[in-house]
Design a protein around this motif. Structure first.
Motif, PDB file in Angstrom:
ATOM      1  N   SER A   1     -22.077 -44.500 -27.762  1.00  0.00           N
ATOM      2  CA  SER A   1     -22.667 -44.673 -26.429  1.00  0.00           C
ATOM      3  C   SER A   1     -24.122 -45.084 -26.566  1.00  0.00           C
ATOM      4  O   SER A   1     -24.706 -45.022 -27.651  1.00  0.00           O
ATOM      5  CB  SER A   1     -22.548 -43.371 -25.628  1.00  0.00           C
TER       6      SER A   1
ATOM      7  N   ASP B   1     -25.666 -46.566 -20.671  1.00  0.00           N
ATOM      8  CA  ASP B   1     -24.453 -45.948 -20.118  1.00  0.00           C
ATOM      9  C   ASP B   1     -24.749 -44.903 -19.045  1.00  0.00           C
ATOM     10  O   ASP B   1     -23.833 -44.461 -18.344  1.00  0.00           O
ATOM     11  CB  ASP B   1     -23.638 -45.287 -21.231  1.00  0.00           C
TER      12      ASP B   1
ATOM     13  N   PRO C   1     -23.848 -45.981 -15.014  1.00  0.00           N
ATOM     14  CA  PRO C   1     -22.461 -45.822 -14.553  1.00  0.00           C
ATOM     15  C   PRO C   1     -21.947 -44.395 -14.692  1.00  0.00           C
ATOM     16  O   PRO C   1     -21.134 -43.948 -13.870  1.00  0.00           O
ATOM     17  CB  PRO C   1     -21.671 -46.785 -15.447  1.00  0.00           C
ATOM     18  N   THR C   2     -22.437 -43.657 -15.688  1.00  0.00           N
ATOM     19  CA  THR C   2     -22.000 -42.265 -15.865  1.00  0.00           C
ATOM     20  C   THR C   2     -22.453 -41.405 -14.697  1.00  0.00           C
ATOM     21  O   THR C   2     -21.653 -40.668 -14.087  1.00  0.00           O
ATOM     22  CB  THR C   2     -22.563 -41.699 -17.181  1.00  0.00           C
TER      23      THR C   2
ATOM     24  N   ASP D   1     -24.340 -53.538 -18.282  1.00  0.00           N
ATOM     25  CA  ASP D   1     -23.844 -53.410 -19.652  1.00  0.00           C
ATOM     26  C   ASP D   1     -23.276 -52.030 -19.950  1.00  0.00           C
ATOM     27  O   ASP D   1     -22.563 -51.850 -20.937  1.00  0.00           O
ATOM     28  CB  ASP D   1     -24.980 -53.711 -20.643  1.00  0.00           C
TER      29      ASP D   1
ATOM     30  N   ILE E   1     -21.211 -48.385 -19.728  1.00  0.00           N
ATOM     31  CA  ILE E   1     -19.849 -47.893 -19.519  1.00  0.00           C
ATOM     32  C   ILE E   1     -19.930 -46.395 -19.241  1.00  0.00           C
ATOM     33  O   ILE E   1     -20.633 -45.660 -19.942  1.00  0.00           O
ATOM     34  CB  ILE E   1     -18.965 -48.142 -20.762  1.00  0.00           C
ATOM     35  N   SER E   2     -19.233 -45.915 -18.237  1.00  0.00           N
ATOM     36  CA  SER E   2     -19.268 -44.499 -17.903  1.00  0.00           C
ATOM     37  C   SER E   2     -18.752 -43.648 -19.055  1.00  0.00           C
ATOM     38  O   SER E   2     -17.713 -43.938 -19.659  1.00  0.00           O
ATOM     39  CB  SER E   2     -18.433 -44.215 -16.645  1.00  0.00           C
TER      40      SER E   2
ATOM     41  N   GLN F   1     -11.314 -42.797 -22.320  1.00  0.00           N
ATOM     42  CA  GLN F   1     -12.678 -43.286 -22.441  1.00  0.00           C
ATOM     43  C   GLN F   1     -12.696 -44.764 -22.821  1.00  0.00           C
ATOM     44  O   GLN F   1     -12.187 -45.158 -23.865  1.00  0.00           O
ATOM     45  CB  GLN F   1     -13.454 -42.487 -23.494  1.00  0.00           C
ATOM     46  N   ALA F   2     -13.286 -45.600 -21.971  1.00  0.00           N
ATOM     47  CA  ALA F   2     -13.505 -47.006 -22.318  1.00  0.00           C
ATOM     48  C   ALA F   2     -14.539 -47.091 -23.436  1.00  0.00           C
ATOM     49  O   ALA F   2     -15.407 -46.220 -23.573  1.00  0.00           O
ATOM     50  CB  ALA F   2     -13.973 -47.781 -21.090  1.00  0.00           C
ATOM     51  N   LYS F   3     -14.452 -48.142 -24.210  1.00  0.00           N
ATOM     52  CA  LYS F   3     -15.346 -48.294 -25.358  1.00  0.00           C
ATOM     53  C   LYS F   3     -16.078 -49.626 -25.295  1.00  0.00           C
ATOM     54  O   LYS F   3     -15.585 -50.605 -24.755  1.00  0.00           O
ATOM     55  CB  LYS F   3     -14.550 -48.180 -26.661  1.00  0.00           C
ATOM     56  N   HIS F   4     -17.251 -49.644 -25.882  1.00  0.00           N
ATOM     57  CA  HIS F   4     -18.034 -50.862 -25.957  1.00  0.00           C
ATOM     58  C   HIS F   4     -17.433 -51.823 -26.979  1.00  0.00           C
ATOM     59  O   HIS F   4     -17.008 -51.403 -28.060  1.00  0.00           O
ATOM     60  CB  HIS F   4     -19.473 -50.546 -26.386  1.00  0.00           C
TER      61      HIS F   4
END
Length: 456
Positions: free
Chosen positions: A335, A339, A342-343, A357, A359-360, A371-374
């Motif tokens: 992370s 991040d 969005p979190t 850019d 991601i939560s 969990q989405a990943k970069h």
């Protein structure tokens, strides 16, 4: 406007339990290994160690940049340094960008009360007194510029556009200790806003290169650390004759003040509806009176603040939320500082901007959902000859000397086998070098304010 009002109406109908308070405590120049729970052997940090044991500790979290200005911009915009407006330190900008929406504005629309207390993370000007408020924070108290925050006894701080002057303060000494004032302000603001959902950006100014700690905080380290026989006189930062005991005392002081915040949440009965996040703005400091080697502040990582190596950008991250974040968890989720927009928006019911850019991290925090990943992480920097870096999976690519050429050599490291970035494997990994070149170009939007010398 109708859509904005509709969204605000929707989130305002959510139950209070579904709209937690958020306190983000941002340390200044704290190294990845300055805390006991990250391997520190000498400096005592019992509060943060306990919060990590009672909550979640991330091992692969990164700051938004290797210095504070762009790191804080990334944190508040959700954009990395290839896209955000502030990409370096210095006397930057004196007014908000009308096209840029910062986190507090999003939270205001969702019915939150918002405050930034400590060092301002929005632009940089000692004369633009209302800049933090104009940028969306309903309440502000602290330093307006990064340079002013180098001094523990400033001649003034600002509260909501009004200068509060301290005539006996002489930058390095005085009768009004700014860190103490910042913590007291935060405690008072939390108490005053306990009945409404709130977001507090608590950006403390320690431990930084200008060393100062009250006697009670540094005394326990006398005899425990060996001080240098000669201390170099500082011109800009505060000169401290006991630099090691003082730096350790600063970290322990911060730890104790985090404890005061947590104790207040419990006293007010709101700890189970408040998520506390603790991070640092960049890697370990190695300037002024402090040397990274004094306490191995980067641990096994190579580099310090201003480096693109892990020691310059990797940051501790502790998240504590009783009843929601299960205790004793450690995550290797990758992370970064961008991040947080969005979190925090997902946690609070606010609507995150499109085309950011970040991601939560909510699935990682709560342990629920996928969990989405970069695909990759990207940084760029304009000091020390110009440099940039990209992380893809376990591989990290770094390019230095950008002021001379954008086509210079690229270093590659496999962090899964070489956390200390000791062995450059670029020669044997042409495909990774090619991928890095592709991502360096694709991850960056040109900025009229930020150019390497080779671009001018």
């Amino acid at each position: 406007m109708r859509l904005l009002l509709l969204l605000a109406a929707i989130v305002l109908t959510l139950p209070a339990a579904d709209r937690p308070n958020v306190i983000h405590i941002l340390a200044d120049d704290l190294g990845w290994a300055d805390l006991g729970c990250y391997g520190q052997k000498t400096i005592r940090t019992p509060v943060l160690d306990r919060l990590a044991a009672e909550g979640l500790r991330l091992t692969q979290h990164y700051a938004g940049s290797t210095v504070c200005g762009p790191s804080r911009c990334a944190l508040l915009t959700g954009l990395h340094t290839g896209h955000c407006r502030i990409r370096g330190n210095g006397a930057l900008l004196e007014k908000p960008d009308p096209n840029e929406v910062l986190l507090p504005t999003l939270l205001n629309a969702a019915g939150y009360r918002t405050a930034m207390i400590g060092k301002s993370g929005v632009y940089c000007s000692d004369e633009a007194l209302t800049l933090p408020n104009d940028s969306g924070f309903q309440h502000f108290f602290g330093y307006l510029s990064h340079r002013a925050a180098h001094h523990p006894f400033p001649p003034f701080l600002v509260r909501n556009g009004t200068k509060l002057e301290y005539p006996n303060n002489k930058l390095h000494d005085g009768d009004h200790d700014a860190h103490a004032l910042i913590i007291d302000e935060a405690l008072n603001w939390i108490t005053a806003n306990k009945g409404a959902p709130f977001y507090l950006h608590l950006s403390v100014t320690i431990p930084h290169a200008s060393l100062y700690a009250p006697e009670a905080d540094k005394a326990p380290y006398r005899g425990l650390v060996e001080e240098p026989t000669e201390v170099r006189e500082q011109k800009h930062y505060r000169t401290e004759k006991e630099p090691k005991a003082t730096f350790a005392g600063m970290v322990s002081r911060l730890d104790g003040d985090v404890g005061r915040v947590v104790a207040l949440l419990k006293q007010l009965g709101i700890e189970r509806n408040t998520v506390v996040i603790f991070t640092s703005d960049n890697g370990a400091c190695d300037e002024g009176g402090h040397k990274e080697a004094d306490f191995k502040s980067s641990g096994p990582l190579r580099g310090v603040k201003r480096d693109m190596y892990e020691g310059g950008v990797r940051s501790p991250l502790i998240a504590w939320w009783p009843g929601t974040i299960a205790p004793g968890r450690t995550s290797d989720h990758i992370s970064a500082g961008w991040d947080f927009v969005p979190t925090i928006c997902e946690l609070t019911g606010a609507k995150a901007p499109a085309n950011i850019d970040g991601i939560s991290m909510v699935p990682t925090l709560t342990g629920k959902g996928e969990q989405a990943k970069h695909s990759h992480l990207y940084w760029e920097f304009y000091e020390q000859g110009g440099k940039r870096a990209v992380r893809v999976g376990d591989f990290k690519a770094i390019q230095l000397g950008l002021d001379k050429s954008l086509d210079g050599p690229i270093e590659v490291y496999d962090l899964s086998k070489d956390l200390g970035e000791t062995t450059n494997i670029a020669a044997a990994n042409a495909e990774i070098v090619a991928k890095a070149k592709e991502l360096f170009a694709a991850s960056r939007t040109p900025s009229p304010m930020w150019k390497w010398k080779s671009e001018k």
